[in-house]
Structure formats: structure tokens, C-alpha cells
Scaffold this motif. Sequence first.
Motif, PDB file in Angstrom:
ATOM      1  N   HIS A  64       0.856  -1.197   0.000  1.00 31.86           N
ATOM      2  CA  HIS A  64       0.000   0.000   0.000  1.00 31.86           C
ATOM      3  C   HIS A  64       0.891   1.246   0.000  1.00 31.86           C
ATOM      4  O   HIS A  64       1.953   1.265   0.627  1.00 31.86           O
ATOM      5  CB  HIS A  64      -0.912  -0.014   1.238  1.00 31.86           C
ATOM      6  CG  HIS A  64      -1.984   1.014   1.178  1.00 31.86           C
ATOM      7  ND1 HIS A  64      -1.753   2.340   1.464  1.00 31.86           N
ATOM      8  CD2 HIS A  64      -3.296   0.926   0.842  1.00 31.86           C
ATOM      9  CE1 HIS A  64      -2.882   3.015   1.309  1.00 31.86           C
ATOM     10  NE2 HIS A  64      -3.826   2.183   0.924  1.00 31.86           N
ATOM     11  N   GLU A 115       0.744   3.944   1.532  1.00 28.16           N
ATOM     12  CA  GLU A 115       1.070   4.506   2.855  1.00 28.16           C
ATOM     13  C   GLU A 115       2.235   3.742   3.481  1.00 28.16           C
ATOM     14  O   GLU A 115       3.048   4.311   4.206  1.00 28.16           O
ATOM     15  CB  GLU A 115      -0.175   4.482   3.758  1.00 28.16           C
ATOM     16  CG  GLU A 115      -1.163   5.568   3.344  1.00 28.16           C
ATOM     17  CD  GLU A 115      -2.607   5.282   3.700  1.00 28.16           C
ATOM     18  OE1 GLU A 115      -2.884   4.362   4.495  1.00 28.16           O
ATOM     19  OE2 GLU A 115      -3.483   5.992   3.171  1.00 28.16           O
ATOM     20  N   GLU A 173      -3.795   2.168  -7.400  1.00 30.24           N
ATOM     21  CA  GLU A 173      -4.141   3.239  -6.472  1.00 30.24           C
ATOM     22  C   GLU A 173      -3.247   4.451  -6.738  1.00 30.24           C
ATOM     23  O   GLU A 173      -2.134   4.536  -6.185  1.00 30.24           O
ATOM     24  CB  GLU A 173      -3.947   2.767  -5.034  1.00 30.24           C
ATOM     25  CG  GLU A 173      -4.828   1.597  -4.659  1.00 30.24           C
ATOM     26  CD  GLU A 173      -5.191   1.643  -3.186  1.00 30.24           C
ATOM     27  OE1 GLU A 173      -6.392   1.647  -2.898  1.00 30.24           O
ATOM     28  OE2 GLU A 173      -4.291   1.711  -2.352  1.00 30.24           O
ATOM     29  N   ALA A 232      -4.771  10.236  -5.365  1.00 26.11           N
ATOM     30  CA  ALA A 232      -6.222  10.082  -5.168  1.00 26.11           C
ATOM     31  C   ALA A 232      -6.555   9.438  -3.827  1.00 26.11           C
ATOM     32  O   ALA A 232      -7.724   9.321  -3.474  1.00 26.11           O
ATOM     33  CB  ALA A 232      -6.809   9.241  -6.305  1.00 26.11           C
ATOM     34  N   ILE A 233      -5.520   9.031  -3.065  1.00 24.04           N
ATOM     35  CA  ILE A 233      -5.806   8.303  -1.812  1.00 24.04           C
ATOM     36  C   ILE A 233      -6.051   9.275  -0.675  1.00 24.04           C
ATOM     37  O   ILE A 233      -5.177  10.082  -0.324  1.00 24.04           O
ATOM     38  CB  ILE A 233      -4.663   7.334  -1.467  1.00 24.04           C
ATOM     39  CG1 ILE A 233      -4.574   6.271  -2.563  1.00 24.04           C
ATOM     40  CG2 ILE A 233      -4.897   6.682  -0.113  1.00 24.04           C
ATOM     41  CD1 ILE A 233      -3.518   5.247  -2.351  1.00 24.04           C
ATOM     42  N   GLY A 234      -7.245   9.215  -0.126  1.00 26.06           N
ATOM     43  CA  GLY A 234      -7.601  10.045   1.020  1.00 26.06           C
ATOM     44  C   GLY A 234      -7.654  11.533   0.718  1.00 26.06           C
ATOM     45  O   GLY A 234      -7.690  12.369   1.616  1.00 26.06           O
ATOM     46  N   GLY A 249      -8.415   2.041  -6.602  1.00 31.40           N
ATOM     47  CA  GLY A 249      -8.494   2.612  -5.255  1.00 31.40           C
ATOM     48  C   GLY A 249      -8.098   4.066  -5.258  1.00 31.40           C
ATOM     49  O   GLY A 249      -7.139   4.458  -5.935  1.00 31.40           O
ATOM     50  N   GLY A 250      -8.827   4.869  -4.513  1.00 32.51           N
ATOM     51  CA  GLY A 250      -8.525   6.303  -4.416  1.00 32.51           C
ATOM     52  C   GLY A 250      -9.808   7.082  -4.338  1.00 32.51           C
ATOM     53  O   GLY A 250     -10.442   7.353  -5.359  1.00 32.51           O
ATOM     54  N   SER A 251     -10.233   7.392  -3.088  1.00 36.62           N
ATOM     55  CA  SER A 251     -11.438   8.201  -2.858  1.00 36.62           C
ATOM     56  C   SER A 251     -12.685   7.634  -3.537  1.00 36.62           C
ATOM     57  O   SER A 251     -13.498   8.384  -4.082  1.00 36.62           O
ATOM     58  CB  SER A 251     -11.193   9.657  -3.273  1.00 36.62           C
ATOM     59  OG  SER A 251     -10.124  10.204  -2.528  1.00 36.62           O
ATOM     60  N   VAL A 252     -12.832   6.318  -3.486  1.00 35.22           N
ATOM     61  CA  VAL A 252     -14.063   5.700  -4.016  1.00 35.22           C
ATOM     62  C   VAL A 252     -15.206   5.983  -3.044  1.00 35.22           C
ATOM     63  O   VAL A 252     -15.051   5.894  -1.825  1.00 35.22           O
ATOM     64  CB  VAL A 252     -13.879   4.171  -4.205  1.00 35.22           C
ATOM     65  CG1 VAL A 252     -15.219   3.493  -4.506  1.00 35.22           C
ATOM     66  CG2 VAL A 252     -12.883   3.899  -5.321  1.00 35.22           C
ATOM     67  N   GLY A 309     -10.817   2.961   1.104  1.00 37.46           N
ATOM     68  CA  GLY A 309     -10.256   3.300   2.413  1.00 37.46           C
ATOM     69  C   GLY A 309     -11.302   3.971   3.285  1.00 37.46           C
ATOM     70  O   GLY A 309     -12.179   3.320   3.851  1.00 37.46           O
ATOM     71  N   GLY A 310     -11.230   5.303   3.359  1.00 35.58           N
ATOM     72  CA  GLY A 310     -12.094   6.072   4.256  1.00 35.58           C
ATOM     73  C   GLY A 310     -13.568   5.692   4.203  1.00 35.58           C
ATOM     74  O   GLY A 310     -14.224   5.550   5.243  1.00 35.58           O
TER      75      GLY A 310
HETATM   76  C1  PEP Z   1      -6.848   3.068   0.437  1.00 31.54           C
HETATM   77  O1  PEP Z   1      -6.574   3.192   1.616  1.00 31.54           O
HETATM   78  O2  PEP Z   1      -6.449   2.082  -0.187  1.00 31.54           O
HETATM   79  C2  PEP Z   1      -7.668   4.094  -0.213  1.00 31.54           C
HETATM   80  C3  PEP Z   1      -7.942   3.991  -1.479  1.00 31.54           C
HETATM   81  O3  PEP Z   1      -8.112   5.127   0.586  1.00 31.54           O
HETATM   82  P1  PEP Z   1      -9.300   6.173   0.251  1.00 31.54           P
HETATM   83  O4  PEP Z   1     -10.445   5.383  -0.290  1.00 31.54           O
HETATM   84  O5  PEP Z   1      -9.609   6.802   1.577  1.00 31.54           O
HETATM   85  O6  PEP Z   1      -8.772   7.145  -0.753  1.00 31.54           O
END
Ligand code: PEP
Length: 255
Positions: A97, A99, A169, A173-175, A213-216, A236-237
Motif C-alpha cells: 500500500h 502509505e 491506487e 487520489a488516496i484520502g 483505489g482512491g477516494s471511491v 479506504g475512508g
Molecule cells: C486506500 O486506503 O487504499 C484508499 C484507497 O483510501 P481512500 O479510499 O480513503 O482514498
Amino acid sequence: MTRMPLIAGNWKMFKTVSEAVETAGTLARNLTGRDMEVQVMIAPPFTALSPVSRVLKDTPVALGAQNLFWEKEGAFTGEISGPMLVSAGCRFVIVGHSERRQYFGETDETVNKKLKSALEVALIPVLCIGETESQREAGETFSVLDKQLSDGLKGIKLKDPESWVVAYEPVWAIGTGKTATSAQAQEVHAFIRNWVTKAMGENVGGALRILYGGSVKPDNISELMAMPDVDGALVGGASLDPDIFLEIIRYSRQT
Ligand code: PEP
């Protein structure tokens, strides 16, 4: 080629044991007995894996972990191994990931070792790859992904497309609330499928599940899922609230 979509929730470092059990229970109650057209997985923090696995027993929700160490056991204080995750009830494990790459020094080399150790114990790794904003702006998206795939998968020749999953991801776009457009996601997913097909053959590339993945969120999942090479999402969130996650699962089927 039909691929069973996968909607996966990454809970990151959120939820105490009792909160995790409660959220997992809500998901399990709402999804049990439904005609599931998607597979659902949640990845709580390590402390909650065992109790959540008891809640998910005999339900359609699968359990995953967010990370693993590549040795099976030993003097590695603070680490958790693949066999330990299996014994806690996990079927999936998230590997690489962004992070972990950003804050914990993970590299394509450590990702490679983790992938091999997950596969050895038949855990399904969800390999996360993606470019940063500056890499995208510099036009380096495909070369970054190419390196992450070739170094991450070095020495790994998979025959069973169901034994692993890739998650695209984009780091930007993540978080952040910024989502890749469905066209941007499709372009990259097609690149990844093509890469895997060339490296491992049509059977593996064609049937591999590639998640975005990314703010879905509930309001963008349908459009993403309508793309031919988007086979699900790593959320994620928005996976922390069971009502919102259930909406994402529901809308993922309305493409
Ligand atoms: C994730 O943690 O893999 C992610 C995509 O986070 P978010 O949906 O919050 O962007």
C-alpha cells in the motif's frame, strides 16, 4: 472473460476491537443470504483480525490483513507473518500500500518478498501500485507502474489468476477526495492487464482482477465499475462506515 468483482475495505489504523466487531457484524448481517454478485473483503487492523473472523464465519464477507512480514517466524519484534494471518482467519492480505511505501520504507524489493511469502501460504495478495501526482504530471505514470510490476513480481510466475489481485491506487487520489476519472482508471487498468498478459499469458492476464483505489464513494463507484477493465475497488475512508460501504457494494453492481 467474466471476472467476479471484488469490493475491499481497507480500515487502515482505525477501530478498536469492539468497534471493528460491530462494523463487521453490520456488514455480515446485511450481506448474508443475499444473492452476491460481488465478493466483499474487509481488512481491519491486526488486533481485530481474530475477533472479526469469528463474526464473519459462515458469511459472504472475507477477511484480509493490511500487511505481513516475509519470514514465517523468528526474532522480528513487532512483525506478523503469513502463517499467523492464516491462523487468524485471513484469506487476503494487502501488500505494498502506498502509505506503507511512503511512511514505512517499503520498496519494490520488500513488496516482492512479501508477495512470495503470502503466496506460499495461499493468502491472496492485493498488490497495490500507483504513481504520485508529480510522476503523473511528468508523464511517468506508465514507466512507474512498469517498474513496480517488474520489480514487485520478480521471480513470480503465477498460473492461477484467482491467487492474486492487483489494485491500481494513484497516490494523488488516496484520502484526498480526488478520484481518477473512469477514463484515467480504464487507461491504466488496460495497461496493467496487458503487462500481466505479456508476462504470464492470456489466461492469467484475462482473468486477473484489477481493483481501483482512491477516494471511491457511493457516487463514483458505478461509473468506475462500468469500465471494462475495472473489476472492483479498494476502499479506504468510505469503508469505515458500514452504511456507506454497503451503498458502494450495492452501486458497484449497477453499471
Ligand atoms: C486506500 O486506503 O487504499 C484508499 C484507497 O483510501 P481512500 O479510499 O480513503 O482514498
